[in-house]
Design an enzyme around this catalytic site. Structure first.
Site, PDB file in Angstrom:
ATOM      1  N   HIS A  75      43.805  31.097   2.152  1.00  0.00           N
ATOM      2  CA  HIS A  75      42.853  30.327   2.955  1.00  0.00           C
ATOM      3  C   HIS A  75      42.456  31.124   4.210  1.00  0.00           C
ATOM      4  O   HIS A  75      41.277  31.214   4.560  1.00  0.00           O
ATOM      5  CB  HIS A  75      43.481  28.988   3.359  1.00  0.00           C
ATOM      6  CG  HIS A  75      42.692  28.234   4.379  1.00  0.00           C
ATOM      7  ND1 HIS A  75      41.683  27.356   4.055  1.00  0.00           N
ATOM      8  CD2 HIS A  75      42.741  28.249   5.740  1.00  0.00           C
ATOM      9  CE1 HIS A  75      41.155  26.864   5.166  1.00  0.00           C
ATOM     10  NE2 HIS A  75      41.786  27.389   6.199  1.00  0.00           N
ATOM     11  N   GLU A  76      43.462  31.691   4.882  1.00  0.00           N
ATOM     12  CA  GLU A  76      43.178  32.437   6.121  1.00  0.00           C
ATOM     13  C   GLU A  76      42.320  33.669   5.852  1.00  0.00           C
ATOM     14  O   GLU A  76      41.404  33.979   6.608  1.00  0.00           O
ATOM     15  CB  GLU A  76      44.489  32.822   6.829  1.00  0.00           C
ATOM     16  CG  GLU A  76      45.253  31.623   7.396  1.00  0.00           C
ATOM     17  CD  GLU A  76      44.442  30.813   8.414  1.00  0.00           C
ATOM     18  OE1 GLU A  76      43.840  31.401   9.313  1.00  0.00           O
ATOM     19  OE2 GLU A  76      44.415  29.569   8.286  1.00  0.00           O
ATOM     20  N   GLN A  94      51.792  29.406  15.756  1.00  0.00           N
ATOM     21  CA  GLN A  94      52.179  27.996  15.762  1.00  0.00           C
ATOM     22  C   GLN A  94      53.696  27.850  15.940  1.00  0.00           C
ATOM     23  O   GLN A  94      54.477  28.648  15.420  1.00  0.00           O
ATOM     24  CB  GLN A  94      51.726  27.306  14.467  1.00  0.00           C
ATOM     25  CG  GLN A  94      52.384  27.858  13.206  1.00  0.00           C
ATOM     26  CD  GLN A  94      51.889  27.173  11.918  1.00  0.00           C
ATOM     27  OE1 GLN A  94      50.982  26.345  11.937  1.00  0.00           O
ATOM     28  NE2 GLN A  94      52.500  27.514  10.789  1.00  0.00           N
ATOM     29  N   HIS A 112      49.499  31.720  12.595  1.00  0.00           N
ATOM     30  CA  HIS A 112      48.578  30.815  11.892  1.00  0.00           C
ATOM     31  C   HIS A 112      47.401  31.652  11.390  1.00  0.00           C
ATOM     32  O   HIS A 112      47.045  31.575  10.234  1.00  0.00           O
ATOM     33  CB  HIS A 112      48.114  29.684  12.821  1.00  0.00           C
ATOM     34  CG  HIS A 112      47.134  28.733  12.170  1.00  0.00           C
ATOM     35  ND1 HIS A 112      46.832  27.494  12.661  1.00  0.00           N
ATOM     36  CD2 HIS A 112      46.359  28.853  11.056  1.00  0.00           C
ATOM     37  CE1 HIS A 112      45.946  26.880  11.860  1.00  0.00           C
ATOM     38  NE2 HIS A 112      45.638  27.694  10.901  1.00  0.00           N
ATOM     39  N   LYS A 167      38.651  32.314   4.677  1.00  0.00           N
ATOM     40  CA  LYS A 167      37.885  31.671   5.748  1.00  0.00           C
ATOM     41  C   LYS A 167      37.616  32.615   6.927  1.00  0.00           C
ATOM     42  O   LYS A 167      36.506  32.689   7.429  1.00  0.00           O
ATOM     43  CB  LYS A 167      38.620  30.421   6.244  1.00  0.00           C
ATOM     44  CG  LYS A 167      37.907  29.688   7.377  1.00  0.00           C
ATOM     45  CD  LYS A 167      38.556  28.346   7.686  1.00  0.00           C
ATOM     46  CE  LYS A 167      37.822  27.614   8.801  1.00  0.00           C
ATOM     47  NZ  LYS A 167      38.473  26.321   9.119  1.00  0.00           N
ATOM     48  N   HIS A 168      38.667  33.329   7.359  1.00  0.00           N
ATOM     49  CA  HIS A 168      38.532  34.134   8.581  1.00  0.00           C
ATOM     50  C   HIS A 168      38.502  35.643   8.309  1.00  0.00           C
ATOM     51  O   HIS A 168      37.680  36.363   8.850  1.00  0.00           O
ATOM     52  CB  HIS A 168      39.686  33.820   9.536  1.00  0.00           C
ATOM     53  CG  HIS A 168      39.737  32.390   9.973  1.00  0.00           C
ATOM     54  ND1 HIS A 168      38.861  31.862  10.880  1.00  0.00           N
ATOM     55  CD2 HIS A 168      40.554  31.360   9.614  1.00  0.00           C
ATOM     56  CE1 HIS A 168      39.135  30.566  11.077  1.00  0.00           C
ATOM     57  NE2 HIS A 168      40.161  30.239  10.309  1.00  0.00           N
ATOM     58  N   PHE A 181      48.245  29.384   1.854  1.00  0.00           N
ATOM     59  CA  PHE A 181      47.936  29.500   3.289  1.00  0.00           C
ATOM     60  C   PHE A 181      47.272  30.860   3.572  1.00  0.00           C
ATOM     61  O   PHE A 181      46.210  30.930   4.200  1.00  0.00           O
ATOM     62  CB  PHE A 181      49.251  29.356   4.068  1.00  0.00           C
ATOM     63  CG  PHE A 181      49.119  29.239   5.567  1.00  0.00           C
ATOM     64  CD1 PHE A 181      47.960  28.767   6.176  1.00  0.00           C
ATOM     65  CD2 PHE A 181      50.206  29.574   6.390  1.00  0.00           C
ATOM     66  CE1 PHE A 181      47.867  28.644   7.560  1.00  0.00           C
ATOM     67  CE2 PHE A 181      50.136  29.449   7.777  1.00  0.00           C
ATOM     68  CZ  PHE A 181      48.965  28.992   8.356  1.00  0.00           C
TER      69      PHE A 181
HETATM   70  P1  5GP Z   1      40.910  22.241  14.408  1.00  0.00           P
HETATM   71  O1  5GP Z   1      39.692  21.451  14.124  1.00  0.00           O
HETATM   72  O2  5GP Z   1      42.175  21.742  13.809  1.00  0.00           O
HETATM   73  O3  5GP Z   1      41.040  22.739  15.825  1.00  0.00           O
HETATM   74  O4  5GP Z   1      40.658  23.613  13.619  1.00  0.00           O
HETATM   75  C1  5GP Z   1      40.569  23.658  12.255  1.00  0.00           C
HETATM   76  C2  5GP Z   1      40.347  25.068  11.835  1.00  0.00           C
HETATM   77  O5  5GP Z   1      39.058  25.530  12.277  1.00  0.00           O
HETATM   78  C3  5GP Z   1      41.307  26.082  12.423  1.00  0.00           C
HETATM   79  O6  5GP Z   1      42.515  26.154  11.773  1.00  0.00           O
HETATM   80  C4  5GP Z   1      40.504  27.334  12.258  1.00  0.00           C
HETATM   81  O7  5GP Z   1      40.519  27.762  10.918  1.00  0.00           O
HETATM   82  C5  5GP Z   1      39.144  26.879  12.631  1.00  0.00           C
HETATM   83  N1  5GP Z   1      38.890  26.998  14.079  1.00  0.00           N
HETATM   84  C6  5GP Z   1      38.998  26.033  15.021  1.00  0.00           C
HETATM   85  N2  5GP Z   1      38.634  26.499  16.228  1.00  0.00           N
HETATM   86  C7  5GP Z   1      38.285  27.798  16.039  1.00  0.00           C
HETATM   87  C8  5GP Z   1      37.804  28.807  16.900  1.00  0.00           C
HETATM   88  O8  5GP Z   1      37.597  28.639  18.104  1.00  0.00           O
HETATM   89  N3  5GP Z   1      37.570  30.003  16.336  1.00  0.00           N
HETATM   90  C9  5GP Z   1      37.740  30.236  15.011  1.00  0.00           C
HETATM   91  N4  5GP Z   1      37.458  31.465  14.549  1.00  0.00           N
HETATM   92  N5  5GP Z   1      38.181  29.321  14.172  1.00  0.00           N
HETATM   93  C10 5GP Z   1      38.449  28.099  14.677  1.00  0.00           C
HETATM   94  P1  5GP Z   2      42.605  26.288   9.303  1.00  0.00           P
HETATM   95  O1  5GP Z   2      43.110  25.177  10.115  1.00  0.00           O
HETATM   96  O2  5GP Z   2      43.073  27.672   9.568  1.00  0.00           O
HETATM   97  O3  5GP Z   2      41.209  26.160   8.799  1.00  0.00           O
HETATM   98  O4  5GP Z   2      43.330  25.900   7.962  1.00  0.00           O
HETATM   99  C1  5GP Z   2      44.658  25.743   7.820  1.00  0.00           C
HETATM  100  C2  5GP Z   2      44.791  25.378   6.359  1.00  0.00           C
HETATM  101  O5  5GP Z   2      45.958  25.967   5.876  1.00  0.00           O
HETATM  102  C3  5GP Z   2      44.873  23.901   6.127  1.00  0.00           C
HETATM  103  O6  5GP Z   2      44.255  23.599   4.913  1.00  0.00           O
HETATM  104  C4  5GP Z   2      46.366  23.675   6.029  1.00  0.00           C
HETATM  105  O7  5GP Z   2      46.714  22.617   5.191  1.00  0.00           O
HETATM  106  C5  5GP Z   2      46.823  24.975   5.425  1.00  0.00           C
HETATM  107  N1  5GP Z   2      48.165  25.353   5.852  1.00  0.00           N
HETATM  108  C6  5GP Z   2      49.141  25.718   5.026  1.00  0.00           C
HETATM  109  N2  5GP Z   2      50.254  25.984   5.712  1.00  0.00           N
HETATM  110  C7  5GP Z   2      49.969  25.788   7.015  1.00  0.00           C
HETATM  111  C8  5GP Z   2      50.736  25.910   8.200  1.00  0.00           C
HETATM  112  O8  5GP Z   2      51.916  26.260   8.217  1.00  0.00           O
HETATM  113  N3  5GP Z   2      50.089  25.638   9.367  1.00  0.00           N
HETATM  114  C9  5GP Z   2      48.791  25.243   9.402  1.00  0.00           C
HETATM  115  N4  5GP Z   2      48.248  24.992  10.589  1.00  0.00           N
HETATM  116  N5  5GP Z   2      48.036  25.109   8.297  1.00  0.00           N
HETATM  117  C10 5GP Z   2      48.641  25.390   7.111  1.00  0.00           C
END
Ligand code: 5GP
Ligand code: 5GP
Length: 230
Positions: A117-118, A37, A64, A121-122, A114
């Site tokens: 969470h990563e 990011q 990210h 979740k992943h 953060f």
């Molecule tokens: P957004 O809806 O903001 O694109 O994505 C929210 C979160 O869903 C991302 O931060 C990530 O954790 C997950 N996500 C969105 N798109 C993908 C994808 O194509 N692959 C994976 N593994 N996670 C995703």
């Molecule tokens: P994802 O989009 O990977 O599912 O989740 C991102 C989560 O991490 C969200 O809950 C968001 O609030 C938190 N977060 C904390 N720090 C950051 C940051 O620097 N960038 C992003 N994209 N998400 C962050």
């Protein structure tokens, strides 16, 4: 006769163990997205951002996440409730994480929320390949392999708030890395589309960049996008 029977039992056990180990090693995903990011764009929105408690991050792309994915575009998440994030396992990586994987969400944090969470979740979906320490170490190594900001700068693309063509951004990254990225944009307060995240694909061993088997489906950027300063 008895020894023959015992031998067969041992053989059956061995086959079973072999079968179990194959099952355990089975990869349950097809590739990773490695997502970076641009902090300037994360902050330049109506929601704004909060600098980490450890200070304003460097003006560089930050990690990210490293996200296991399937070739059909779907992805697994929250795969192992029995492997909660354990910060003691990455104490040696902490300063590098603060530098390369800073959190910008509000309220200000030290990164643990953060990263946790990563991982949960992943990361837990790639445990067949990477344990928690390896997961974070690998992401840091991947970032070190590609100097995105430098790649863009070489092509005359700098975070000065002006607009660049999406194609020129993709080309610059392809030129430097060998692979075409997916670019995700967000919008600033005036509704201008800007360079928010860069997605590159990585093989299941998490060591090599690859051509993306599929690109994320999301809204497209405009053909000209801003690259805001940070
Ligand atoms: P957004 O809806 O903001 O694109 O994505 C929210 C979160 O869903 C991302 O931060 C990530 O954790 C997950 N996500 C969105 N798109 C993908 C994808 O194509 N692959 C994976 N593994 N996670 C995703
Ligand atoms: P994802 O989009 O990977 O599912 O989740 C991102 C989560 O991490 C969200 O809950 C968001 O609030 C938190 N977060 C904390 N720090 C950051 C940051 O620097 N960038 C992003 N994209 N998400 C962050």
């Amino acid at each position: 006769m008895e020894s023959k029977r015992q031998f067969s039992i041992i053989l059956i056990k061995l086959f079973f163990i072999q079968y179990l180990s194959v099952l355990c090693a089975a990869r349950n995903f097809d590739f990773f997205y490695f997502v970076l990011q641009w902090p300037g764009s994360y902050c330049d929105t109506a929601k704004s951002c909060c600098y980490p408690t450890t200070g304003k991050p460097a003006a560089d792309f930050g990690i990210h996440g490293l996200w296991p994915n399937y070739n059909d575009g779907s992805y697994p998440s929250n795969c192992d409730p029995n492997a909660p994030f354990d910060q003691s396992q990455i104490s040696d990586l902490r300063s590098s994480m603060q530098k390369n994987w800073p959190t910008l969400a509000c309220p200000s944090g030290n990164g643990i929320t953060f990263w946790s969470h990563e991982w949960e979740k992943h990361g837990t979906c790639s445990e067949s390949v990477l344990n928690q320490h390896q997961y974070f170490q690998t992401a840091l190594n991947l970032k070190n392999q590609i100097h995105l900001l430098q790649a863009l700068r070489t092509a005359g693309i700098v975070p000065d708030g002006s607009s660049y063509s999406l194609e020129s951004i993709k080309d610059a990254i392809k030129e430097a890395s060998g692979f075409s990225p997916w670019i995700e944009c967000n919008v600033d307060e005036s509704g201008n589309s800007q360079l928010y995240q860069i997605y590159l694909c990585v093989d299941t061993s998490a060591s090599n960049f690859i051509n993306c088997p599929v690109f994320p489906n999301g809204k497209k950027c405009g053909s000209q996008i801003e690259f805001p300063p940070f």
